[in-house]
Design an enzyme around this catalytic site. Structure first.
Site, mmCIF file in Angstrom:
data_model
loop_
_atom_site.group_PDB
_atom_site.id
_atom_site.type_symbol
_atom_site.label_atom_id
_atom_site.label_comp_id
_atom_site.label_asym_id
_atom_site.label_seq_id
_atom_site.Cartn_x
_atom_site.Cartn_y
_atom_site.Cartn_z
ATOM 1 N N TRP A 358 15.032 9.277 0.554
ATOM 2 C CA TRP A 358 13.711 8.786 0.113
ATOM 3 C C TRP A 358 12.629 9.000 1.169
ATOM 4 O O TRP A 358 11.444 9.124 0.846
ATOM 5 C CB TRP A 358 13.799 7.292 -0.250
ATOM 6 N N TRP A 381 8.981 3.143 -2.333
ATOM 7 C CA TRP A 381 10.056 4.137 -2.141
ATOM 8 C C TRP A 381 11.389 3.430 -1.925
ATOM 9 O O TRP A 381 12.413 3.824 -2.494
ATOM 10 C CB TRP A 381 9.737 5.089 -0.978
HETATM 11 C C1 LIG Z 1 7.102 5.903 -5.062
HETATM 12 C C2 LIG Z 1 5.811 5.106 -5.126
HETATM 13 C C3 LIG Z 1 4.905 5.167 -4.085
HETATM 14 C C4 LIG Z 1 3.717 4.418 -4.123
HETATM 15 N N1 LIG Z 1 2.840 4.505 -3.081
HETATM 16 C C5 LIG Z 1 1.692 3.759 -3.101
HETATM 17 C C6 LIG Z 1 0.769 3.830 -2.035
HETATM 18 O O1 LIG Z 1 0.964 4.519 -1.020
HETATM 19 N N2 LIG Z 1 -0.382 3.099 -2.140
HETATM 20 C C7 LIG Z 1 -0.636 2.294 -3.225
HETATM 21 O O2 LIG Z 1 -1.690 1.659 -3.276
HETATM 22 N N3 LIG Z 1 0.258 2.187 -4.232
HETATM 23 C C8 LIG Z 1 1.404 2.889 -4.215
HETATM 24 N N4 LIG Z 1 2.285 2.808 -5.261
HETATM 25 C C9 LIG Z 1 2.061 1.786 -6.298
HETATM 26 C C10 LIG Z 1 1.291 2.213 -7.556
HETATM 27 O O3 LIG Z 1 1.813 3.397 -8.074
HETATM 28 C C11 LIG Z 1 -0.196 2.388 -7.304
HETATM 29 O O4 LIG Z 1 -0.730 1.270 -6.629
HETATM 30 C C12 LIG Z 1 -0.930 2.537 -8.647
HETATM 31 O O5 LIG Z 1 -0.427 3.631 -9.361
HETATM 32 C C13 LIG Z 1 -2.404 2.713 -8.395
HETATM 33 O O6 LIG Z 1 -3.080 2.954 -9.588
HETATM 34 P P1 LIG Z 1 -4.112 1.922 -10.162
HETATM 35 O O7 LIG Z 1 -5.098 1.564 -9.105
HETATM 36 O O8 LIG Z 1 -4.639 2.470 -11.427
HETATM 37 O O9 LIG Z 1 -3.186 0.666 -10.423
HETATM 38 P P2 LIG Z 1 -3.354 -0.586 -11.408
HETATM 39 O O10 LIG Z 1 -2.216 -0.549 -12.343
HETATM 40 O O11 LIG Z 1 -4.704 -0.650 -11.965
HETATM 41 O O12 LIG Z 1 -3.090 -1.819 -10.426
HETATM 42 C C14 LIG Z 1 -4.147 -2.471 -9.707
HETATM 43 C C15 LIG Z 1 -3.855 -2.456 -8.230
HETATM 44 O O13 LIG Z 1 -2.657 -3.180 -7.943
HETATM 45 C C16 LIG Z 1 -1.972 -2.581 -6.842
HETATM 46 N N5 LIG Z 1 -0.643 -2.148 -7.302
HETATM 47 C C17 LIG Z 1 -0.264 -1.848 -8.567
HETATM 48 N N6 LIG Z 1 1.044 -1.538 -8.602
HETATM 49 C C18 LIG Z 1 1.498 -1.640 -7.332
HETATM 50 C C19 LIG Z 1 2.766 -1.446 -6.715
HETATM 51 N N7 LIG Z 1 3.850 -1.095 -7.419
HETATM 52 N N8 LIG Z 1 2.853 -1.614 -5.385
HETATM 53 C C20 LIG Z 1 1.771 -1.978 -4.636
HETATM 54 N N9 LIG Z 1 0.557 -2.185 -5.166
HETATM 55 C C21 LIG Z 1 0.416 -2.019 -6.502
HETATM 56 C C22 LIG Z 1 -2.796 -1.367 -6.415
HETATM 57 O O14 LIG Z 1 -3.599 -1.742 -5.338
HETATM 58 C C23 LIG Z 1 -3.612 -1.066 -7.666
HETATM 59 O O15 LIG Z 1 -4.826 -0.429 -7.392
HETATM 60 C C24 LIG Z 1 3.465 3.574 -5.251
HETATM 61 C C25 LIG Z 1 4.387 3.529 -6.303
HETATM 62 C C26 LIG Z 1 5.543 4.287 -6.246
HETATM 63 C C27 LIG Z 1 6.530 4.200 -7.387
#
Ligand SMILES: Cc1cc2nc3c(=O)[nH]c(=O)nc-3n(C[C@H](O)[C@H](O)[C@H](O)COP(=O)(O)OP(=O)(O)OC[C@H]3O[C@@H](n4cnc5c(N)ncnc54)[C@H](O)[C@@H]3O)c2cc1C
Length: 464
Positions: A358, A381
């Site tokens: 990973w 991850w």
């Molecule tokens: C392998 C992997 C790696 C990822 N790496 C990152 C990364 O480096 N930075 C990052 O911000 N997110 C990461 N995520 C989490 C998530 O995919 C993104 O936060 C999300 O897709 C952002 O899109 P959005 O702003 O439309 O989210 P929305 O669905 O609109 O969610 C709102 C906010 O909630 C937070 N959030 C949502 N889901 C997660 C989650 N699973 N973990 C942490 N915060 C979350 C984010 O800040 C996001 O902007 C990762 C997920 C996976 C599976």
């Protein structure tokens, strides 16, 4: 004349609901400073996509500061040294910061405290998370390791305090210290300019963040039914704005609550961000060390082997023969962002179908995501690979083809893998199985059944 104060900026590039600016504005003339520090984070220096974002975010903040009669001072070097030297030079009475929880920033805060001249205090404020990481604990005062009890405990303290408006004015010092020129930092790619598509998708900065939030509010009540559909604009896309601190989570919390409807699922996602900080506070090495015992002996394929290296490259370039995986990896490359459902599928594919550690994927995302975040990236991850502090997800092997159909990804695939655009909704998820040969589109690197059996056999080795 009142002595000036410094606001040391990191991932908190906003004026509204920014406690360091709010406190500094009341204290005296303010010198806002951003230090480009590639040394303190060592191998965790910002990746390419983040640097693109940073350039535009700093330009936006500098313009906003000028409207308040202020400036943004840019310096380069070891941040704790640069800020301590500047404090001496201008006779600062205090340095105001928002706290950050990446291990290198916690070290830098400690180092700065020691290096500041007599009479210059380091004032650390809370504000980039819903609750200060580490403050939500179990009844016995222990930090949470698992998300669901963490969410339940944090929810007891919600809503967060009402956001505070941006200061109306920031008093300027008698004379401004010297500043670098943003363009000289060469944060933007040139040859080749791989970030052309980024500007079409994003507007970094506080204004861009506010517009994203505004656009999301009308969709927020439908978040629950749409958030897993990559073909639909169902999520907020606020993640890079949140990462760079261009908007506070408290602002988002209050705005979505006011928008009405059932927004709990969205707020729970927002809390994942807090949870990730809570994890890295307990496990500062989370991006490099398996948290779960046994995985250090996992028989990963060797990335130095040329076949494995070729598989990793195919994954990075979106040429695995699995349309949903390829669409996600190409979206990432073109825009610096990928839909969450597809992040899970692509991460699971690298780890379980290709049997690659990973950490290889974590590094690629670190370099290519505009929202690359030490805590959130490592936590997700490790969650996907089953190596993390929560439940062991390794045996949950996502089937990319089933996921693609279940979450109706046909339009998403057409957008990002245009060579498949002519296929029917039924055939597009798995052209090979549908007997469709598409010129230029690769065959699957490995069949799903074979990959699943290989992964489970590898996992069985560490269990025995
Ligand atoms: C392998 C992997 C790696 C990822 N790496 C990152 C990364 O480096 N930075 C990052 O911000 N997110 C990461 N995520 C989490 C998530 O995919 C993104 O936060 C999300 O897709 C952002 O899109 P959005 O702003 O439309 O989210 P929305 O669905 O609109 O969610 C709102 C906010 O909630 C937070 N959030 C949502 N889901 C997660 C989650 N699973 N973990 C942490 N915060 C979350 C984010 O800040 C996001 O902007 C990762 C997920 C996976 C599976």
């Amino acid at each position: 004349m009142t002595r000036p104060v410094i606001v040391w900026l990191r991932r908190d590039l906003r004026l509204a609901d920014q406690a360091a600016f709010a406190a500094a504005a009341k204290a005296g003339p303010v010198v806002p400073v951003y230090v480009l520090d590639d040394e303190t984070p060592k191998h965790r220096k910002m990746g390419g996509a983040s640097r693109w974002w940073l350039h535009h975010s700093l330009a936006s903040l500098a313009a906003d500061l000028e409207k308040l009669g202020s400036r943004l001072i840019l310096r380069r070097g070891v941040a704790a040294d640069v800020i301590a030297d500047l404090a001496k030079q201008i006779g600062a009475a205090a340095v105001h910061v928002l706290r950050h929880y990446e291990p290198w920033w916690r070290n830098a805060e400690r180092a700065l405290k020691e290096r500041l001249p007599e009479g210059c205090a380091l004032e650390c404020h809370h504000g980039n998370y819903l609750m200060p990481p580490g403050s939500v604990t179990t009844g016995s005062g222990q930090p949470y390791k698992i998300y669901t009890p963490f969410w339940r405990a944090l929810a007891q303290h919600m809503p967060p305090p009402e956001p505070v408006s941006a200061p109306e004015k920031l008093a300027a010092p008698e004379s401004w210290p010297e500043s670098d020129t943003l363009g000289d930092w060469a944060l933007l790619p040139t040859r080749p300019d791989w970030a052309k598509g980024f500007a079409e998708e994003w507007m970094p900065g506080e204004k861009g963040a506010a517009e994203r939030l505004e656009a999301f509010l009308s969709r927020a009540p439908h978040y629950e039914e749409c958030r897993n559909l990559p073909s639909v604009e169902g999520t907020s896309r606020l993640s890079p704005h949140l990462h760079f601190g261009e908007i506070s989570p408290a602002t988002i919390w209050h705005a979505t609550m006011e928008a009405g409807g059932s927004v709990e699922t969205f707020l729970k996602e927002l809390v994942w961000r807090d949870y990730a900080q809570n994890v890295i506070l307990q496990y500062p090495d989370y991006a490099k060390a398996n948290a779960r015992d046994g995985f250090d002996k996992f028989p990963w394929r060797d990335p130095a082997d040329k076949d494995v290296a070729a598989d990793i490259r195919a994954w990075q370039q979106g040429r695995t023969g699995y349309p949903l995986v390829d669409a996600g990896m190409r979206q990432l490359w073109a825009t610096g962002w990928m839909h969450n459902r597809v992040r899970m599928v692509t991460a699971s594919f690298l780890i379980k179908h290709l049997l690659v550690d990973w950490r290889e994927g974590e590094k690629w995302f670190w370099d290519t995501l505009v929202d690359a975040d030490y805590g959130s990236n490592a936590t997700n991850w490790q969650w996907t690979s089953g190596t993390g502090v929560d439940s062991n997800m390794f045996v949950r092997i996502m089937a990319p083809l089933t996921q693609s159909e279940k979450f109706d990804a046909a339009a998403y695939i057409r957008q990002w893998v245009p060579e498949l655009a002519g296929l029917s909704d039924k055939a597009i998820h798995d052209p090979e199985a549908a007997g469709k040969y598409v010129k230029g589109y690769p065959k699957k690197l490995i069949g799903h059944k074979e990959a699943r059996e290989r992964a489970l056999a590898a996992h069985a080795k560490i269990k025995s």
